[in-house]
Design a protein around this motif. Structure first.
Motif: not given
Length: 125
Positions: A46-47, A58-68, A108-114
């Protein structure tokens, strides 16, 4: 070599805080966006949060917005993830990874590396 080293995980009680660090080598933060992802057993990766230091975006997933809160230090070539008000459902292995370019164009995690080995966060209830 391009590497990302995540650290800062640990065991914390619900409501507590942790700060994760992601040290980049082999490239500079202003060249690539960085994402924090998490994965727990049996669940899809999960991103969580993303940053483009070149765009100051910056961007935040809804599940962490306001906390992270994600931040980047170009001088130290390090991205941080400050995690407050932690919940048991935040328990996971957290990874940082490099995006396809300087701009934040995908989460999307498939677009990330390393990907490194990540750091384990455990939140007890």
């Amino acid at each position: 070599d391009v590497q990302l080293q995540a650290s800062g995980g640990g065991l914390v009680q619900a409501g507590g805080s942790l700060r994760l660090s992601c040290v980049a080598s082999g490239f500079t933060l202003d060249e690539y966006a960085i994402g924090w992802f998490r994965q727990s057993p049996g669940k899809e990766r999960e991103g969580v949060s993303f940053i483009s230091t070149s765009e100051d975006n910056t961007y935040y997933a809804d599940s962490v917005k306001g906390r992270f809160t994600i931040s980047g230090d170009n001088d130290k070539n390090t991205v941080y993830l400050q995690m407050n008000s932690l919940k048991p459902e935040d328990t996971a292995r957290y990874y940082c990874a490099r995006g396809p370019g300087a701009k934040l164009i995908t989460t999307h995690y498939l677009e990330f590396d390393s990907w490194g080995r990540g750091t384990l966060v455990t939140v007890s209830s």
